[in-house]
Write an enzyme that holds these catalytic residues in place. Structure first.
Site, PDB file in Angstrom:
ATOM      1  N   ALA A  61       0.797  -1.221   0.000  1.00 11.09           N
ATOM      2  CA  ALA A  61       0.000   0.000   0.000  1.00 11.09           C
ATOM      3  C   ALA A  61       0.833   1.276   0.000  1.00 11.09           C
ATOM      4  CB  ALA A  61      -0.921   0.002   1.223  1.00 11.09           C
ATOM      5  N   HIS A  84       0.288   6.914   4.056  1.00 13.49           N
ATOM      6  CA  HIS A  84       1.655   6.506   4.397  1.00 13.49           C
ATOM      7  C   HIS A  84       2.617   7.572   3.898  1.00 13.49           C
ATOM      8  CE1 HIS A  84       0.163   2.591   5.547  1.00 13.49           C
ATOM      9  NE2 HIS A  84      -0.356   2.399   4.347  1.00 13.49           N
TER      10      HIS A  84
END
Length: 268
Positions: free
Chosen positions: A121, A219
Site C-alpha cells: 500500500a 503513508h
C-alpha cells in the site's frame, strides 16, 4: 500455469477475481480456514478450486500467493519453498522475526525458489531499494488511518486506548519497525516492506496515528542518504471489504502476479 491463493479475505478475494481474467493462469487453487467462504468464492469464479490442504497440489502449482495473516505466512512459506515453489507474501510483517527471516531466505536459495514481496500500500519501494545500494542514513514512516482501521488490539488495550472513542488526532505508536509490526500485525505490513528494502527493522522508525478526520489510509515515507532525499506520500482508499487494509495493497499483489507470469517488468 496454476497458482494457489492462501486466504479469501479482502486481499485474497480481490486477487482471485482479478487473476481469473489472466490468460496465463489456468487454475487458481484456494484454501482458507473458512471452507464456506472459499467455496462461496468458488461458485462465482470459473478457475477457482477450493482445496482444504495445499500439500497434494504442490507438484501442480508454480506460485503460492499468501494473503491471510502472519501465522499463515509462517506456515505456508516453508511448506511451499521446501517443494521448490515460489511464494508471494502479503503478510510481510512475519519477517520481523529475524530468525524466521534468515531461515526462510536460506531455504529459498537452497531450493532454487523465489520469495516475492509486493510494494503493497505504499509508493517509493523501488527507489528505496536502489538507494540502499549506496547507503541510507535514515528511514521514517508515518502512517495515519481513521479509527475504523483499528480493531481489537492487545497493545492498544494495554495503553487503555479505544480507537473508536478517539475524537482528535492521536499518536498510537512511535518506535522501531520491528515493534510496530509486532504490535500492529494487521495494520502496518508496509513497515516491514520498507525495512527489508532499506535499512532494517531496528533502524527504520515508525509512527502510527489515528485521526477521526481522515478517510484514507496515508503513508508518508521519508529517507535520506548518499542518493539524496526521498519524500513520498501515498493516500489510499481503504478496501471496501476490510478498512484495516488499503485497496492498493491488493492491486500491488495483482500487478506482481502479472509480472511474474508475463515477460515484461516495469519499475524493477
Amino acid at each position: 500455469m496454476n497458482i494457489c491463493v492462501i486466504g479469501c479475505g479482502a486481499i485474497g478475494t480481490t486477487i482471485a477475481r482479478a487473476v481469473e481474467d489472466m490468460p496465463h493462469i489456468d487454475v487458481i487453487y484456494l484454501t482458507d480456514r473458512s471452507k464456506e467462504c472459499a467455496t462461496r468464492l468458488q461458485e462465482h469464479t470459473k478457475k477457482v478450486r477450493y482445496v482444504p490442504d495445499i500439500v497434494p497440489i504442490l507438484n501442480d502449482i508454480k506460485l503460492v500467493a499468501e494473503a491471510a495473516s502472519q501465522d499463515a505466512a509462517r506456515y505456508y512459506a516453508p511448506l511451499a519453498l521446501s517443494a521448490g515453489v515460489d511464494i508471494l507474501i502479503m503478510s510481510v510483517g512475519v519477517f520481523h522475526d529475524e530468525e524466521f527471516q534468515k531461515d526462510t531466505f536460506r531455504l529459498a536459495k537452497r531450493k532454487g525458489a523465489k520469495i516475492f514481496i509486493p510494494s503493497g500500500a505504499i509508493g517509493g519501494i523501488d527507489a528505496l531499494c536502489a538507494a540502499s545500494l549506496e547507503g541510507i542514513d535514515e528511514v521514517t514512516l508515518t502512517t495515519t488511518k481513521p479509527p475504523s482501521a483499528f480493531g481489537p488490539n492487545p497493545y492498544l488495550e494495554s495503553k487503555s486506548i479505544i480507537a473508536s472513542d478517539l475524537r482528535t488526532r492521536t499518536v498510537l505508536f512511535s518506535g522501531s519497525a520491528r515493534d510496530a509490526v509486532k504490535h500492529f500485525p494487521q495494520n502496518i505490513n508496509v513497515a516491514a516492506t520498507i525495512s527489508l528494502a532499506g535499512i532494517g527493522f531496528e533502524r527504520t522508525m515508525i509512527k502510527i496515528v489515528c485521526d477521526p478526520q481522515v478517510k484514507t489510509n496515508e503513508h508518508h515515507l521519508q529517507a535520506r542518504g548518499k542518493f539524496g532525499e526521498l519524500d513520498v506520500v501515498t493516500r489510499n482508499v481503504p478496501s471496501p471489504r476490510n478498512p484495516k487494509t488499503s485497496y492498493l495493497a491488493a492491486l500491488s499483489a495483482i500487478s506482481a502476479i502479472k509480472k511474474i507470469t508475463g515477460n515484461a517488468w516495469i519499475g524493477v
